[in-house]
Write an enzyme that holds these catalytic residues in place. Structure first.
Site, PDB file in Angstrom:
ATOM      1  N   GLU A  83      -2.677   7.094   1.341  1.00 23.87           N
ATOM      2  CA  GLU A  83      -3.065   5.699   1.614  1.00 23.87           C
ATOM      3  C   GLU A  83      -2.453   5.179   2.914  1.00 23.87           C
ATOM      4  O   GLU A  83      -1.232   5.225   3.082  1.00 23.87           O
ATOM      5  CB  GLU A  83      -2.620   4.812   0.437  1.00 23.87           C
ATOM      6  CG  GLU A  83      -3.049   3.372   0.595  1.00 23.87           C
ATOM      7  CD  GLU A  83      -2.714   2.506  -0.619  1.00 23.87           C
ATOM      8  OE1 GLU A  83      -2.632   3.037  -1.745  1.00 23.87           O
ATOM      9  OE2 GLU A  83      -2.519   1.296  -0.423  1.00 23.87           O
ATOM     10  N   LYS A 266       2.003  -1.859  -8.819  1.00 23.24           N
ATOM     11  CA  LYS A 266       1.312  -0.739  -8.159  1.00 23.24           C
ATOM     12  C   LYS A 266       1.864  -0.568  -6.744  1.00 23.24           C
ATOM     13  O   LYS A 266       2.093   0.551  -6.276  1.00 23.24           O
ATOM     14  CB  LYS A 266      -0.203  -1.014  -8.124  1.00 23.24           C
ATOM     15  CG  LYS A 266      -1.054   0.154  -7.656  1.00 23.24           C
ATOM     16  CD  LYS A 266      -1.238   0.251  -6.161  1.00 23.24           C
ATOM     17  CE  LYS A 266      -2.148   1.414  -5.778  1.00 23.24           C
ATOM     18  NZ  LYS A 266      -2.287   1.578  -4.326  1.00 23.24           N
ATOM     19  N   ASP A 282       7.718  14.652 -11.003  1.00 24.77           N
ATOM     20  CA  ASP A 282       6.549  14.325 -11.824  1.00 24.77           C
ATOM     21  C   ASP A 282       6.278  12.820 -11.726  1.00 24.77           C
ATOM     22  O   ASP A 282       6.880  12.018 -12.433  1.00 24.77           O
ATOM     23  CB  ASP A 282       6.857  14.751 -13.271  1.00 24.77           C
ATOM     24  CG  ASP A 282       5.710  14.477 -14.220  1.00 24.77           C
ATOM     25  OD1 ASP A 282       4.778  13.735 -13.858  1.00 24.77           O
ATOM     26  OD2 ASP A 282       5.756  15.002 -15.345  1.00 24.77           O
ATOM     27  N   HIS A 380      -3.794  -3.893   7.160  1.00 21.99           N
ATOM     28  CA  HIS A 380      -4.371  -2.867   6.323  1.00 21.99           C
ATOM     29  C   HIS A 380      -5.702  -2.389   6.895  1.00 21.99           C
ATOM     30  O   HIS A 380      -5.994  -1.214   6.940  1.00 21.99           O
ATOM     31  CB  HIS A 380      -4.592  -3.493   4.945  1.00 21.99           C
ATOM     32  CG  HIS A 380      -4.514  -2.527   3.827  1.00 21.99           C
ATOM     33  ND1 HIS A 380      -5.610  -2.171   3.110  1.00 21.99           N
ATOM     34  CD2 HIS A 380      -3.483  -1.843   3.309  1.00 21.99           C
ATOM     35  CE1 HIS A 380      -5.255  -1.314   2.187  1.00 21.99           C
ATOM     36  NE2 HIS A 380      -3.963  -1.091   2.279  1.00 21.99           N
TER      37      HIS A 380
HETATM   38  C1  MEV Z   1      -2.023  -1.640  -2.239  1.00 26.58           C
HETATM   39  O1  MEV Z   1      -1.956  -0.252  -2.415  1.00 26.58           O
HETATM   40  C2  MEV Z   1      -0.791  -2.307  -2.801  1.00 26.58           C
HETATM   41  C3  MEV Z   1      -0.803  -3.828  -2.822  1.00 26.58           C
HETATM   42  O2  MEV Z   1      -1.998  -4.289  -3.457  1.00 26.58           O
HETATM   43  C4  MEV Z   1       0.416  -4.267  -3.572  1.00 26.58           C
HETATM   44  C5  MEV Z   1       0.447  -5.749  -3.881  1.00 26.58           C
HETATM   45  O3  MEV Z   1      -0.600  -6.391  -3.980  1.00 26.58           O
HETATM   46  O4  MEV Z   1       1.582  -6.249  -4.071  1.00 26.58           O
HETATM   47  C6  MEV Z   1      -0.830  -4.383  -1.431  1.00 26.58           C
END
Ligand code: MEV
Length: 427
Positions: A83, A266, A282, A380
């Site tokens: 990513e 995430k 893992d 991004h």
């Molecule tokens: C993207 O991989 C991760 C984010 O969505 C985390 C977040 O929203 O805090 C940017």
């Protein structure tokens, strides 16, 4: 598409022949066949020993994040991830935290929990007491299995018993608490709980069901904290105080709403998983553990906290289970994993876990800053645009040209990228 997925004897073939078989079955063209055949012989042979039915190898980008300082030591962080923005985000956030002294990390002893399910026990509570009374016998039995880990200071530490009497299937669940030292510990602990089975049957008069470790490794927590001077959060149109407030509001969103908390966590795992993959750990086990820990109080919560301290600086903390190893498993089989551990310069699994907790916190800071201060799309999308450009076949300088046009137009889609690429080629 394959006409049949029944492939008797497939698992016995050498990987090259398996690849050929698959190529024929699904009708791969020459280019696709060459892609499969491109793996180095050595890598292929090693992969073939690691998992079943291997037909090739799959490479991910390996990068190094800069600026990290953990417990006063500068560390280069190896990350394997597909990513865009994750490595750049970590390096950026690490630089902000560095202004406040970097990250402090601390970890629990590497205690894992193995579970033994006991069914058909007539007297659940009395049986629990019988197991507890036999604690030393059970520990001695488990420790006799692996004298090496015992000689290194690890081994079985304690026994706990939980009673579940109200469900449709009443049961006892025995927990064996086991110090895995520098290993993740799955194999050793699974062997130990397996070996305790006859003793548990003898003590309870019941029947033993599952014997397996839990990934909710809540005796093996890693914690990290950082102080981010508010000046690092200032930007055009936003005062330092306002910058801190925006991060706090973003965190409050995750506290209030599990839909946001899932994405918040995430982002934390973006960094942790990338280090886990690079070091041969893992990552599914870590994911399971962290998300279960995030839900331990019933609701699902963010695993980081952000506050304003008395000096007005932003203070972040993270506390998560991190069952990682520096020995055993893929950490020693995969040569890149050994290399990644060397880049990190860690001497123990606890040190690795501490750095990974700091990485998770920093990655969260990077995401919250981007989301709350500039909107995630700006940074991004630039990186995403490059990926889209490459995906439609842009090469060399075309990648930057196509990506720049996509970003400018604010439309980062493959169809648009293709059109721009066509224009460039025709010009
Ligand atoms: C993207 O991989 C991760 C984010 O969505 C985390 C977040 O929203 O805090 C940017």
């Amino acid at each position: 598409m394959a006409s049949s997925s029944r492939l008797p004897g497939f698992f016995q073939l050498p990987p090259q022949e398996r690849a050929q078989r698959v190529a024929e079955l699904v009708g791969l063209n020459d280019e696709e066949r060459a892609l499969l055949a491109g793996a180095h012989d050595q890598d292929l042979a090693r992969s073939d020993r690691m998992i079943e039915n291997v037909i090739g190898t799959y490479a991910l980008p390996l990068a190094v994040a800069t600026n990290m300082q953990v417990n006063g030591r500068d560390v280069l962080v190896p990350m394997a991830i597909e990513e865009p923005s994750v490595v750049a985000g970590l390096s950026y956030a690490a630089r902000m935290a560095r202004e406040g002294g970097g990250f402090n990390a601390m970890t629990d002893e590497p205690l894992m929990i193995g579970q033994i399910q006991v069914l058909n026990v007539p007297d659940l509570h009395a049986a629990r007491f019988r197991i507890l009374a036999a604690r030393q016998r059970l520990l001695d039995h488990a420790n006799a299995l692996d004298p090496v880990i015992v000689s290194l200071g690890g081994g079985a530490r304690d026994v706990e018993v939980r009673v579940f009497e109200d469900g449709s299937v009443p049961m006892l669940v025995v927990h064996l608490i086991y110090d895995a030292r520098d290993a993740m510990g799955a194999n050793t602990i699974n062997t130990a709980v397996e070996a305790l089975r006859p003793l548990i049957v003898e003590l309870t008069g019941g029947r033993v069901g599952l014997r397996i470790l839990t990934n909710l490794a809540d005796r093996r927590l890693a914690r990290a904290s950082c102080v981010v001077p508010r000046e690092t959060l200032a930007q055009e149109g936003c005062s330092p105080e306002e910058g801190v407030t925006r991060i706090l509001e973003a965190h409050a969103f995750a506290v209030a709403d599990p839909y946001r908390a899932a994405t918040h966590n995430k982002g934390v795992m973006n960094g942790i998983d990338a280090v886990a993959i690079a070091t041969g750990n893992d990552w599914r086990a870590l994911e399971a553990g962290v998300h279960a820990y995030a839900a331990r109080e019933g609701g699902y919560r963010p695993v980081t906290s952000w506050e304003r301290n008395a000096d007005g600086a932003l203070v972040g903390t993270i506390e998560i289970p991190l069952a990682v190893g520096t020995v055993g498993g893929a950490t020693r089989v995969h040569p890149m994993a050994g290399l990644a551990l060397k880049i990190l310069g860690v001497q123990s699994a606890r040190e690795l876990a501490g750095i990974m907790a700091a990485v998770g916190l920093a990655q969260n800071l990077a995401a919250l800053r981007a989301l709350a201060m500039e909107g995630i799309q700006r940074g991004h999308m630039k990186l995403h645009a490059r990926q889209v450009a490459i995906s439609v076949g842009a090469e060399g300088e075309q990648v930057d040209l196509v990506a720049a046009r996509l970003s400018e137009e604010g439309v980062v889609r493959p169809d648009r990228a293709e059109a721009i690429l066509r224009e460039l080629r025709e010009a």
